[in-house]
Design a protein around this motif. Sequence first.
Motif: not given
Length: 262
Positions: A158-162, A177-187
């Motif tokens: 995730a660190l190198g992605n947009e 169905v509809g499940a996703m793995e995610l890694s993101a910062r809280v804005s």
Amino acid sequence: MDFLLECVGFPPDWPLERLVAEAVENGEGAVWRGQASHHRSLRLSADVQVLVERDAKGHWHTLPLCATPHRLRVAVERRMRTADTRFDTAIGGWVAPEWGAEPSTDPRGAWPIAASLVDARKLPPRLPKGHVLALEACALALDLSYVGDDAHCTHTEALGNERGAWLEPLGGADSPVGAMELSARVSRILRETNPLTHEAYEVLELDCPARPVRALVSQWQREQDELPRIEVGARIEGVFLFVGRVCGGLPGPQAKARGAFG
């Protein structure tokens, strides 16, 4: 998935029958789902509501929904069956598809998405591959696995992605169905109070490519797993169920007559 009620301030031991009674008495009929006697919508705030529904066997089911101003443009690659009701459908595709790409062969975009849609009745039986829909979708935490800084995150890709985010549909035949793995910062964090339980809960805005994504997590799961309190700037990771509704881009009669899939 009644345990998802924890994401909007219902404690794990909150009796479901109290919520059902409240929805029947003071909720509204979710006519875009089905008969008002079986499909109710109970609003908790300006943005958050709970769908309360009775199935053919008389069992009640619930699902929280969170509205968002950040609509996603999604190039739909496939429709998927769900194990729920005929009022649900699921789609897979790409968020913010590239302009000028040939939609029928390469509808790539900012990140892949799988989402469960609660308003299947709006969609035609078939859609042209690559057709772009506008979706209003939020992410409900099935399993929050990490809260912290970038230095100790699991998904280092995730660190190198947009915008420092990584999102990927969950694989496997047994995955929801509809499940996703995610890694993101809280804005951003919007703090709400459940009017029935008087418990606080939080609506998180995640810094994702193309558009922010709103997310809801269970404070009880976070505390049980001894994860730190979520603050603006923190990174969260886990498995989330993306749930939404169609808010634009429905094909007209001519579009429905073109090449289809489904």
